[in-house]
Design a protein around this motif. Structure first.
Motif, PDB file in Angstrom:
ATOM      1  N   MET A  95      -5.949  -7.142 -11.049  1.00 42.82           N
ATOM      2  CA  MET A  95      -6.977  -7.517 -10.082  1.00 42.82           C
ATOM      3  C   MET A  95      -6.521  -7.200  -8.659  1.00 42.82           C
ATOM      4  SD  MET A  95      -8.319 -11.149 -11.597  1.00 42.82           S
ATOM      5  CE  MET A  95      -8.712 -11.329 -13.327  1.00 42.82           C
ATOM      6  N   ILE A  96      -5.243  -7.474  -8.368  1.00 40.04           N
ATOM      7  CA  ILE A  96      -4.712  -7.175  -7.042  1.00 40.04           C
ATOM      8  C   ILE A  96      -4.724  -5.669  -6.798  1.00 40.04           C
ATOM      9  CG2 ILE A  96      -2.590  -7.183  -5.651  1.00 40.04           C
ATOM     10  CD1 ILE A  96      -1.947  -9.907  -6.823  1.00 40.04           C
ATOM     11  N   LYS A  97      -4.351  -4.914  -7.814  1.00 45.73           N
ATOM     12  CA  LYS A  97      -4.351  -3.454  -7.696  1.00 45.73           C
ATOM     13  C   LYS A  97      -5.756  -2.938  -7.390  1.00 45.73           C
ATOM     14  CE  LYS A  97      -3.440   0.745 -10.391  1.00 45.73           C
ATOM     15  NZ  LYS A  97      -3.032   1.284 -11.712  1.00 45.73           N
ATOM     16  N   GLN A  98      -6.739  -3.446  -8.146  1.00 46.75           N
ATOM     17  CA  GLN A  98      -8.118  -3.017  -7.934  1.00 46.75           C
ATOM     18  C   GLN A  98      -8.618  -3.419  -6.554  1.00 46.75           C
ATOM     19  OE1 GLN A  98     -10.574  -4.434 -11.151  1.00 46.75           O
ATOM     20  NE2 GLN A  98      -9.321  -3.443 -12.741  1.00 46.75           N
ATOM     21  N   LYS A  99      -8.206  -4.615  -6.122  1.00 45.63           N
ATOM     22  CA  LYS A  99      -8.633  -5.089  -4.799  1.00 45.63           C
ATOM     23  C   LYS A  99      -8.064  -4.202  -3.703  1.00 45.63           C
ATOM     24  CE  LYS A  99     -10.414  -8.651  -4.226  1.00 45.63           C
ATOM     25  NZ  LYS A  99     -11.824  -9.097  -4.086  1.00 45.63           N
ATOM     26  N   LYS A 100      -6.805  -3.826  -3.836  1.00 45.47           N
ATOM     27  CA  LYS A 100      -6.165  -2.974  -2.833  1.00 45.47           C
ATOM     28  C   LYS A 100      -6.766  -1.581  -2.793  1.00 45.47           C
ATOM     29  CE  LYS A 100      -1.586  -5.138  -2.546  1.00 45.47           C
ATOM     30  NZ  LYS A 100      -0.137  -4.948  -2.796  1.00 45.47           N
ATOM     31  N   GLU A 101      -7.250  -1.116  -3.946  1.00 41.37           N
ATOM     32  CA  GLU A 101      -7.820   0.230  -4.012  1.00 41.37           C
ATOM     33  C   GLU A 101      -9.186   0.317  -3.356  1.00 41.37           C
ATOM     34  OE1 GLU A 101      -7.747   1.098  -8.147  1.00 41.37           O
ATOM     35  OE2 GLU A 101      -5.643   1.729  -8.161  1.00 41.37           O
ATOM     36  N   ARG A 102      -9.814  -0.838  -3.170  1.00 38.45           N
ATOM     37  CA  ARG A 102     -11.116  -0.843  -2.500  1.00 38.45           C
ATOM     38  C   ARG A 102     -10.898  -0.757  -1.008  1.00 38.45           C
ATOM     39  NH1 ARG A 102     -13.246  -6.020  -5.864  1.00 38.45           N
ATOM     40  NH2 ARG A 102     -13.157  -5.068  -7.936  1.00 38.45           N
ATOM     41  N   SER A 103     -11.604   0.102  -0.386  1.00 36.46           N
ATOM     42  CA  SER A 103     -11.377   0.356   1.040  1.00 36.46           C
ATOM     43  C   SER A 103     -11.764  -0.815   1.926  1.00 36.46           C
ATOM     44  CB  SER A 103     -12.189   1.584   1.483  1.00 36.46           C
ATOM     45  OG  SER A 103     -13.577   1.384   1.238  1.00 36.46           O
TER      46      SER A 103
END
Length: 345
Positions: A95-103
């Motif tokens: 979830m953290i990875k996906q959150k960081k990938e969002r601009s």
């Protein structure tokens, strides 16, 4: 759908799904969608459940050397605990990875807890590492999921046995059944608030809690507590003490939390000393989520109770069996039949 079909559902499971979805939205900005009509398998929530159950068994163990040996050998319940804990952390990392990938995760408009921690981490040059953030958010989910669902499960059971209390709550909530209840609307629900407090007096979400002395200390009554001493207090037992609550302590009576306003004749909520009623702890350790918990519970009550009636499916005179992990639960769930209300109050 359940009401129209008059089917029987496990209300405890329903609430756990709701609170898990809700707290994941607040904590991660992520909706697990465990409350879909199909009731999908809740892998993330189930892993949480196993971790809580096994951890509780540790605390209650009469022979702690057994679970410690299992942990060393990585077998049995301790192996299961390690697997589930790893699953939870892996899901959190993803979830953290996906959150960081969002601009847009670091925009000031981000409302979820994870985004705010990531913003703080960036601003402080990664002072908060990923593992720390995972610990904080997992703790938030654990605290928000089980406690609220436990409180509402026992609340529904108690009002089903006390129709006069249910009627008073319905009178108070009938005009506040929109899905977007404001804080001011919820704030002006003293009878509902008192009913929730009374329910948690009899069935506190965390029935027993333990603290450890970080240094030598002396308790208010003069008892010496050596550094490392573990001290437990028992909200479940404290809520049933006759000297505190009176000879009618067994009665579900919200009025014990209320008094009439002399000028208006309306109910006014009167809180108890938190050291007498430590359901949300007390002093410097008071629960930070207390107000949010009441807001969530009252929104559920005001949004659902005027529309539906919950009838427990139990034999005459049968009582739910209480089990206590870190939180209090109904053994086997609380089976209810949901009926649509036809009468307006």
């Amino acid at each position: 759908m359940s009401a129209s079909q008059k089917s029987v559902v496990d209300f405890q499971d329903l609430l756990q799904r709701f609170t898990f979805d809700n707290i994941c939205m607040v904590a991660y900005g992520y909706d697990p969608a465990y409350l879909l009509p199909s009731f999908p398998e809740a892998k993330f929530a189930n892993a949480f459940e196993e971790v809580v159950r096994i951890s509780s068994d540790r605390f209650n163990s009469l022979a702690p050397f057994i679970w410690k040996l299992k942990r060393i050998l990585n077998v049995g319940s301790e192996k299961k605990l390690r697997v589930c804990a790893t699953q939870i952390r892996d899901m959190a990392k993803e979830m953290i990875k996906q959150k960081k990938e969002r601009s847009n995760y670091n925009k000031r408009s981000s409302d979820d807890l994870l985004s705010r921690f990531l913003i703080s981490s960036d601003e402080q040059q990664n002072m908060h590492d990923e593992e720390f953030i995972i610990d904080i958010v997992i703790s938030f989910i654990l605290a928000g999921r089980d406690t609220t669902s436990a409180a509402l499960t026992w609340f529904i059971w108690l009002i089903s046995k006390n129709p006069e209390v249910e009627k008073e709550i319905l009178k108070e909530t009938t005009n506040t059944t929109t899905s977007s209840l404001t804080y001011d609307e919820v704030k002006d629900m003293p009878y509902t608030h008192a009913s929730l407090c009374e329910s948690m007096r009899l069935y506190p979400p965390v029935p027993v809690d333990t603290k450890e002395a970080m240094q030598d200390d002396i308790l208010p009554d003069g008892t010496f507590a050596k550094k490392g001493t573990r001290i437990s207090y028992h909200p479940y037992a404290m809520g049933r003490v006759e000297d505190i609550w009176g000879k009618d302590w067994q009665a579900f009576r919200p009025e014990r939390w209320l008094k009439k306003d002399v000028k208006t004749g309306n109910w006014k909520f009167v809180p108890k000393d938190p050291f007498v009623y430590p359901v949300f702890q007390a002093g410097p350790r008071v629960c930070l989520g207390k107000d949010m918990a009441f807001l969530q519970m009252k929104k559920v009550v005001a949004g659902v109770l005027p529309r539906f009636r919950f009838v427990p499916v139990v034999d005459e005179g049968e009582e739910p069996v209480l089990i206590a992990y870190l939180t209090i639960k109904v053994k086997g769930g609380l089976m209810v039949r949901i009926e649509e209300r036809t009468k307006s109050y």
